[in-house]
Design a protein around this motif. Structure first.
Motif, PDB file in Angstrom:
ATOM      1  N   PRO A  24       0.596  -2.936  -5.977  1.00  0.00           N
ATOM      2  CA  PRO A  24      -0.817  -3.190  -5.644  1.00  0.00           C
ATOM      3  C   PRO A  24      -1.088  -3.344  -4.146  1.00  0.00           C
ATOM      4  O   PRO A  24      -2.227  -3.577  -3.756  1.00  0.00           O
ATOM      5  N   ALA A  25      -0.054  -3.256  -3.298  1.00  0.00           N
ATOM      6  CA  ALA A  25      -0.275  -3.444  -1.857  1.00  0.00           C
ATOM      7  C   ALA A  25      -1.077  -2.294  -1.259  1.00  0.00           C
ATOM      8  O   ALA A  25      -2.013  -2.508  -0.483  1.00  0.00           O
ATOM      9  N   ASN A  26      -0.681  -1.042  -1.596  1.00  0.00           N
ATOM     10  CA  ASN A  26      -1.399   0.149  -1.127  1.00  0.00           C
ATOM     11  C   ASN A  26      -1.625   0.127   0.387  1.00  0.00           C
ATOM     12  O   ASN A  26      -2.756   0.135   0.873  1.00  0.00           O
ATOM     13  N   GLN A  27      -0.530   0.092   1.136  1.00  0.00           N
ATOM     14  CA  GLN A  27      -0.598   0.085   2.595  1.00  0.00           C
ATOM     15  C   GLN A  27       0.216   1.245   3.165  1.00  0.00           C
ATOM     16  O   GLN A  27       1.198   1.682   2.558  1.00  0.00           O
ATOM     17  N   ASN A  28      -0.186   1.705   4.338  1.00  0.00           N
ATOM     18  CA  ASN A  28       0.504   2.799   5.013  1.00  0.00           C
ATOM     19  C   ASN A  28       0.567   2.519   6.505  1.00  0.00           C
ATOM     20  O   ASN A  28      -0.326   1.876   7.065  1.00  0.00           O
TER      21      ASN A  28
ATOM     22  N   PRO B   5      11.354  -7.548  -8.468  1.00  0.00           N
ATOM     23  CA  PRO B   5      10.554  -6.329  -8.301  1.00  0.00           C
ATOM     24  C   PRO B   5       9.584  -6.466  -7.135  1.00  0.00           C
ATOM     25  O   PRO B   5       9.120  -7.560  -6.803  1.00  0.00           O
ATOM     26  N   THR B   6       9.266  -5.338  -6.514  1.00  0.00           N
ATOM     27  CA  THR B   6       8.305  -5.318  -5.416  1.00  0.00           C
ATOM     28  C   THR B   6       7.550  -4.005  -5.442  1.00  0.00           C
ATOM     29  O   THR B   6       7.911  -3.081  -6.187  1.00  0.00           O
ATOM     30  N   SER B   7       6.487  -3.917  -4.663  1.00  0.00           N
ATOM     31  CA  SER B   7       5.781  -2.649  -4.525  1.00  0.00           C
ATOM     32  C   SER B   7       6.742  -1.592  -4.004  1.00  0.00           C
ATOM     33  O   SER B   7       7.626  -1.888  -3.195  1.00  0.00           O
ATOM     34  N   LEU B   8       6.571  -0.354  -4.458  1.00  0.00           N
ATOM     35  CA  LEU B   8       7.455   0.719  -4.023  1.00  0.00           C
ATOM     36  C   LEU B   8       7.320   0.917  -2.518  1.00  0.00           C
ATOM     37  O   LEU B   8       6.231   1.153  -1.996  1.00  0.00           O
ATOM     38  N   TYR B   9       8.438   0.811  -1.835  1.00  0.00           N
ATOM     39  CA  TYR B   9       8.482   0.983  -0.381  1.00  0.00           C
ATOM     40  C   TYR B   9       9.180   2.291  -0.064  1.00  0.00           C
ATOM     41  O   TYR B   9      10.256   2.579  -0.580  1.00  0.00           O
ATOM     42  N   ARG B  10       8.559   3.103   0.808  1.00  0.00           N
ATOM     43  CA  ARG B  10       9.156   4.357   1.247  1.00  0.00           C
ATOM     44  C   ARG B  10       8.970   4.490   2.752  1.00  0.00           C
ATOM     45  O   ARG B  10       7.953   4.062   3.300  1.00  0.00           O
ATOM     46  N   SER B  11       9.962   5.098   3.396  1.00  0.00           N
ATOM     47  CA  SER B  11       9.872   5.263   4.840  1.00  0.00           C
ATOM     48  C   SER B  11      10.658   6.487   5.278  1.00  0.00           C
ATOM     49  O   SER B  11      11.752   6.749   4.778  1.00  0.00           O
ATOM     50  N   GLY B  12      10.086   7.229   6.203  1.00  0.00           N
ATOM     51  CA  GLY B  12      10.781   8.306   6.889  1.00  0.00           C
ATOM     52  C   GLY B  12      10.734   8.039   8.377  1.00  0.00           C
ATOM     53  O   GLY B  12       9.682   7.676   8.924  1.00  0.00           O
TER      54      GLY B  12
ATOM     55  N   VAL C 284       9.879   7.368  15.846  1.00  0.00           N
ATOM     56  CA  VAL C 284       8.608   7.389  15.122  1.00  0.00           C
ATOM     57  C   VAL C 284       8.907   7.198  13.639  1.00  0.00           C
ATOM     58  O   VAL C 284      10.012   7.473  13.174  1.00  0.00           O
ATOM     59  N   GLN C 285       7.900   6.732  12.895  1.00  0.00           N
ATOM     60  CA  GLN C 285       8.113   6.522  11.472  1.00  0.00           C
ATOM     61  C   GLN C 285       6.804   6.636  10.712  1.00  0.00           C
ATOM     62  O   GLN C 285       5.711   6.487  11.279  1.00  0.00           O
ATOM     63  N   SER C 286       6.947   6.884   9.413  1.00  0.00           N
ATOM     64  CA  SER C 286       5.826   6.864   8.487  1.00  0.00           C
ATOM     65  C   SER C 286       6.282   6.096   7.255  1.00  0.00           C
ATOM     66  O   SER C 286       7.247   6.500   6.589  1.00  0.00           O
ATOM     67  N   SER C 287       5.630   4.963   6.965  1.00  0.00           N
ATOM     68  CA  SER C 287       6.059   4.077   5.890  1.00  0.00           C
ATOM     69  C   SER C 287       4.887   3.724   4.995  1.00  0.00           C
ATOM     70  O   SER C 287       3.729   3.756   5.425  1.00  0.00           O
ATOM     71  N   SER C 288       5.197   3.381   3.758  1.00  0.00           N
ATOM     72  CA  SER C 288       4.139   3.029   2.817  1.00  0.00           C
ATOM     73  C   SER C 288       4.625   1.998   1.814  1.00  0.00           C
ATOM     74  O   SER C 288       5.815   1.919   1.503  1.00  0.00           O
ATOM     75  N   LEU C 289       3.674   1.200   1.326  1.00  0.00           N
ATOM     76  CA  LEU C 289       3.882   0.298   0.207  1.00  0.00           C
ATOM     77  C   LEU C 289       2.938   0.733  -0.910  1.00  0.00           C
ATOM     78  O   LEU C 289       1.739   0.918  -0.678  1.00  0.00           O
ATOM     79  N   GLY C 290       3.462   0.886  -2.130  1.00  0.00           N
ATOM     80  CA  GLY C 290       2.656   1.324  -3.253  1.00  0.00           C
ATOM     81  C   GLY C 290       1.824   0.206  -3.847  1.00  0.00           C
ATOM     82  O   GLY C 290       1.717  -0.899  -3.297  1.00  0.00           O
TER      83      GLY C 290
ATOM     84  N   THR D 184       2.231  -0.491  17.597  1.00  0.00           N
ATOM     85  CA  THR D 184       0.816  -0.501  17.946  1.00  0.00           C
ATOM     86  C   THR D 184      -0.070  -1.088  16.866  1.00  0.00           C
ATOM     87  O   THR D 184      -1.287  -1.108  17.008  1.00  0.00           O
ATOM     88  N   GLY D 185       0.517  -1.576  15.781  1.00  0.00           N
ATOM     89  CA  GLY D 185      -0.295  -2.130  14.712  1.00  0.00           C
ATOM     90  C   GLY D 185      -0.812  -1.066  13.776  1.00  0.00           C
ATOM     91  O   GLY D 185      -0.499   0.110  13.888  1.00  0.00           O
ATOM     92  N   GLY D 186      -1.636  -1.473  12.804  1.00  0.00           N
ATOM     93  CA  GLY D 186      -2.227  -0.514  11.889  1.00  0.00           C
ATOM     94  C   GLY D 186      -1.975  -0.834  10.433  1.00  0.00           C
ATOM     95  O   GLY D 186      -2.611  -0.281   9.556  1.00  0.00           O
ATOM     96  N   ALA D 187      -1.023  -1.731  10.155  1.00  0.00           N
ATOM     97  CA  ALA D 187      -0.759  -2.146   8.777  1.00  0.00           C
ATOM     98  C   ALA D 187      -0.818  -3.654   8.702  1.00  0.00           C
ATOM     99  O   ALA D 187      -0.435  -4.360   9.635  1.00  0.00           O
ATOM    100  N   THR D 188      -1.316  -4.176   7.587  1.00  0.00           N
ATOM    101  CA  THR D 188      -1.395  -5.624   7.422  1.00  0.00           C
ATOM    102  C   THR D 188      -0.011  -6.226   7.284  1.00  0.00           C
ATOM    103  O   THR D 188       0.282  -7.292   7.828  1.00  0.00           O
ATOM    104  N   ASN D 189       0.865  -5.539   6.562  1.00  0.00           N
ATOM    105  CA  ASN D 189       2.201  -6.048   6.310  1.00  0.00           C
ATOM    106  C   ASN D 189       3.121  -5.690   7.478  1.00  0.00           C
ATOM    107  O   ASN D 189       3.358  -4.521   7.752  1.00  0.00           O
ATOM    108  N   SER D 190       3.661  -6.700   8.161  1.00  0.00           N
ATOM    109  CA  SER D 190       4.499  -6.441   9.342  1.00  0.00           C
ATOM    110  C   SER D 190       5.804  -5.750   8.967  1.00  0.00           C
ATOM    111  O   SER D 190       6.462  -5.168   9.826  1.00  0.00           O
ATOM    112  N   TRP D 191       6.216  -5.779   7.706  1.00  0.00           N
ATOM    113  CA  TRP D 191       7.429  -5.060   7.297  1.00  0.00           C
ATOM    114  C   TRP D 191       7.252  -3.554   7.468  1.00  0.00           C
ATOM    115  O   TRP D 191       8.213  -2.820   7.622  1.00  0.00           O
TER     116      TRP D 191
END
Length: 263
Positions: A91-95, A54-61, A83-89, A129-136
């Motif tokens: 407990p990561a809570n990253q976008n 299991p992992t945090s919910l990952y979504r990407s467009g 271009v993309q918009s991605s998120s991790l749910g 350009t960066g902006g998220a802690t998780n490089s994935w």
């Protein structure tokens, strides 16, 4: 990184006969544009042993525009901004929202006969350009360099026209992340003169890594889609993809929609 939907360039075919992308290069002064949107998600991942966890919910467009132009009959210039918009749910809570899988390349045809073509490709992928802690989520933070060998073959199966397209490449990643080998294959068959059935496999295997933050990874994806010709210049594509196996990678599934135009 592992979240990119498809390694390498999309394979396209315009009209019954030679394909216009993959190993084939456009004629001088002509080209093609393929605008694609991808929607994917994952709630599990393959761990370092290849087992599902299991992992945090990952979504990407994502949205990309593949543009190939025939500089000569044997040399094509290629750009692919994205271009993309991605998120991790939790407990990561990253976008991350920003530059996605973007590339510039040159592809040269080195051999051709009536049914088969061989090409080589050299390309550079732009850093994000960066902006998220998780490089994935955000992808590479430095340029990456691709070298590829491509082979395409036109065929007839049960009276239907089709093609096979293979690509083998090596990506120089740099930094602590391991370099990557890429192996892709496509099979296209025209069910009717206007309807192309397209089955594809995209595979990545990285080298060994000495950094826990960028571990060795691998991913094998299967994609199935239908491409329908609307007119002589326009086509529309729809399909889906799924991750079949991996190592330190998400088990993704998703949908794609694309609009093609040759000119």
């Amino acid at each position: 990184m592992v979240f990119f939907v498809a390694s390498g360039f999309a394979v396209a075919a315009f009209g019954v006969g030679p394909a216009s992308a993959g190993a084939w290069t456009p004629e001088q002064g002509h080209g093609e544009i393929i605008v694609t949107t991808f929607f994917e998600q994952a709630s599990v991942a393959y761990n370092q042993s290849g087992r599902i966890t299991p992992t945090s919910l990952y979504r990407s467009g994502q949205a990309t525009a593949f543009v190939a132009y025939g500089v000569t009959d044997w040399l094509a210039a290629i750009i692919r901004p994205g271009v993309q918009s991605s998120s991790l749910g939790s407990p990561a809570n990253q976008n991350y929202t920003g530059l996605g899988d973007s590339e510039i390349a040159a592809q040269a045809r080195v051999w051709r006969d009536d049914s088969t073509v061989i090409s080589v490709l050299a390309g550079v992928r732009a850093p994000t350009t960066g902006g998220a802690t998780n490089s994935w989520l955000q992808g590479p933070n430095r340029p990456e360099y691709d070298l590829r060998l491509l082979l395409g073959h036109n065929l007839t199966l049960a009276g239907l026209s089709g093609f096979l397209d293979f690509s083998a490449g090596y990506r120089f990643v740099g930094g602590t992340a391991p370099n990557e080998g890429h192996f892709d294959a496509s099979f296209g068959l025209y069910a009717t003169p206007d309807l192309l059935v397209l089955a594809q496999s995209f595979n990545t295997i990285s080298g060994a890594s000495g950094s826990p933050s960028t571990p060795q990874w691998a991913q094998a994806k299967a994609q199935f889609s239908l491409v329908y010709r609307l007119s002589g210049e326009w086509r529309v594509q729809g399909g889906g993809f799924v991750t079949l196996a991996g190592q330190s990678a998400y088990r993704e599934n998703g949908l794609l929609l694309a609009l093609w135009r040759n000119f």
